[in-house]
Design an enzyme around this catalytic site. Structure first.
Site, PDB file in Angstrom:
ATOM      1  N   GLU A 260      -0.989   0.798   0.210  1.00  0.00           N
ATOM      2  CA  GLU A 260      -0.572   2.153  -0.202  1.00  0.00           C
ATOM      3  C   GLU A 260       0.886   2.399   0.145  1.00  0.00           C
ATOM      4  O   GLU A 260       1.593   3.099  -0.579  1.00  0.00           O
ATOM      5  CB  GLU A 260      -1.452   3.211   0.496  1.00  0.00           C
ATOM      6  CG  GLU A 260      -1.152   4.653   0.073  1.00  0.00           C
ATOM      7  CD  GLU A 260       0.070   5.269   0.734  1.00  0.00           C
ATOM      8  OE1 GLU A 260       0.780   6.041   0.061  1.00  0.00           O
ATOM      9  OE2 GLU A 260       0.344   4.979   1.914  1.00  0.00           O
ATOM     10  N   GLU A 261       1.336   1.797   1.253  1.00  0.00           N
ATOM     11  CA  GLU A 261       2.693   2.081   1.731  1.00  0.00           C
ATOM     12  C   GLU A 261       3.766   1.514   0.802  1.00  0.00           C
ATOM     13  O   GLU A 261       4.938   1.851   0.937  1.00  0.00           O
ATOM     14  CB  GLU A 261       2.891   1.540   3.161  1.00  0.00           C
ATOM     15  CG  GLU A 261       1.909   2.111   4.197  1.00  0.00           C
ATOM     16  CD  GLU A 261       2.179   3.570   4.566  1.00  0.00           C
ATOM     17  OE1 GLU A 261       3.102   4.171   4.003  1.00  0.00           O
ATOM     18  OE2 GLU A 261       1.436   4.102   5.407  1.00  0.00           O
TER      19      GLU A 261
ATOM     20  N   ASP B 159      -4.236  -0.426   4.265  1.00  0.00           N
ATOM     21  CA  ASP B 159      -3.118  -1.187   4.847  1.00  0.00           C
ATOM     22  C   ASP B 159      -2.508  -0.537   6.083  1.00  0.00           C
ATOM     23  O   ASP B 159      -2.641   0.662   6.315  1.00  0.00           O
ATOM     24  CB  ASP B 159      -2.019  -1.369   3.789  1.00  0.00           C
ATOM     25  CG  ASP B 159      -1.513  -0.043   3.234  1.00  0.00           C
ATOM     26  OD1 ASP B 159      -2.341   0.850   2.946  1.00  0.00           O
ATOM     27  OD2 ASP B 159      -0.284   0.122   3.090  1.00  0.00           O
TER      28      ASP B 159
HETATM   29 ZN   LIG Z   1       2.013   6.142   5.517  1.00  0.00          ZN
HETATM   30 ZN   LIG Z   2      -0.810   7.092   4.786  1.00  0.00          ZN
END
Ligand SMILES: [Zn+2]
Ligand SMILES: [Zn+2]
Length: 390
Positions: free
Chosen positions: A136-137, A78
């Site tokens: 992931e964020e 992402d």
């Molecule tokens: Zn990041």
């Molecule tokens: Zn990262």
């Protein structure tokens, strides 16, 4: 030696993939284009299985020609909601969205490694699982797990992850045993008082006063209660209340995060709730507290870390392995996968002030140093090879 040559041969393709992802960044769980390219690429390698999971997640499975352990390799795919200002010729074409953390590089590296492994499948003693994770964020790993990712991957013997790292110079590899990235929980506190006239505060109950007590309670927790050898950070980053200078507001909202680089986060959370409730009660306010998991503690397995240290020292030389100041209060939800097996996560240095690749992650000027990509691929491939040989 042979692997080095093959990585060198694949380098232009990895760079091309990375630049293409970079030009077309997508936010968490909207990585449709990226995910499609990843899936097509894995299918072109004729893997044993390719699955999608949680919408834009992709999992590919490569069964080696020899029996052995099952290893998961994870890359995040992402981008971030930020307007890019890197000056790269292949900068983001999507306004307000940019690969400002390096996940474009992570994805391209794992695809490149998968291609080399697929060409050598007969020699691999074990099964390799390529896990491409969305968002992931913002805690995408748990959503992938909830959607059955671990049923697809099967029980892993080891899980490996990595991050390109601007804070370490190019050529360095960062390795740390045990707690390496902090657990992160987001808090939202709603404080309820009683609105009224600014000239008659005694007739009102001001939630802003309660918020100041909450903040000082957090400060005294840091300085007086928490063991300094159990790193803990509580940061308030948002406060919203009021609309006019002569009106005491009814309510206030404050938000922030609690980060623990140790296993004792539950005790910290309990004490946090207690302090907030008591500070509010002191000011005759009531409150509601929400705590949401951003990511769990990333705890590197000691045995895998020791193995990785040997691998890295052989690859870049002991003088280029960074073992100090590696652990941090930032987090990565790679940690969620570690409830299913031992894991190890490392950092691939790419900082070079002359090239501007030392700009901080999540900064508009962030740039990936493409010279770090082959180093990262080689570290990952050697690590897996060393692990499967044991
Ligand atoms: Zn990041
Ligand atoms: Zn990262």
């Amino acid at each position: 030696m042979k692997i080095k040559k093959e990585i060198e041969a694949i380098r232009p393709e990895v760079i091309e993939l990375r630049r293409d992802f970079h030009r077309h960044p997508e936010l968490g769980f909207k990585e449709f284009r990226t995910s499609g390219i990843v899936k097509d690429y894995l299918e072109s390698l004729d893997l044993d299985e390719v699955h999608t999971c949680s919408g834009t997640g992709v999992i590919g499975i490569l069964k080696g020609g020899k029996p052995g352990k099952r290893v998961i390799l994870r890359a995040d795919i992402d981008a971030l909601p930020i307007q890019e200002d890197s000056g790269e010729p292949f900068a983001s074409e999507n306004p307000g969205i940019a690969h400002a953390c390096g996940h474009d590089g992570h994805t391209a590296m794992l695809l490149g490694a998968a291609k080399i492994w697929a060409a050598h499948r007969a020699e691999i003693p074990g099964t390799l699982v390529f896990l491409f994770q969305p968002n992931e964020e913002d805690a995408g790993a748990q959503i992938m797990i909830d959607d059955g990712a671990m049923e697809i991957t099967g029980k892993p013997d080891a899980i490996f992850g990595y991050h390109l790292w601007a804070n370490f110079p190019l050529g360095k590899i960062g390795i740390h045993p045990g707690p390496t990235m902090a657990s992160s929980y987001y808090f939202k506190i709603k404080i309820h008082g009683k609105g009224g006239h600014g000239g008659e505060p005694h007739g009102a109950i001001n939630p802003i006063d309660a918020a100041t007590y909450v903040l000082s309670a957090i400060k005294s927790f840091h300085t007086l209660e928490q063991d300094v050898f159990q790193p803990t950070v509580i940061t308030c980053c948002m406060i919203h209340a009021g609309q006019k200078e002569i009106i005491v507001p009814d309510d206030l909202e404050m938000e922030g995060s609690i980060r623990c680089l140790h296993e004792g986060h539950e005790a910290v959370h309990a004490r946090f709730r207690e302090m907030v409730e008591q500070a509010c009660a002191l000011c005759r306010c009531t409150c509601e507290i929400e705590l949401k998991c951003g990511n769990s503690l990333l705890n590197n397995d000691e045995a895998l870390t020791a193995l990785a240290l040997e691998t890295a020292e052989t690859l870049v030389g002991p003088e280029h392995v960074v073992t100090k100041n590696v652990a941090m209060m930032g987090g990565d939800d790679f940690a969620e996968f570690l409830q299913y097996g031992p894991g190890f996560y490392f950092f691939i240095g790419m900082g070079d002030p002359a090239k501007g690749t030392d700009a901080h992650h999540h900064n508009a000027k962030f740039k990936v140093n493409e010279e770090a990509l082959p180093i990262g691929i080689e570290m990952l491939m050697n690590l897996v090879s060393d692990y499967l040989k044991r």
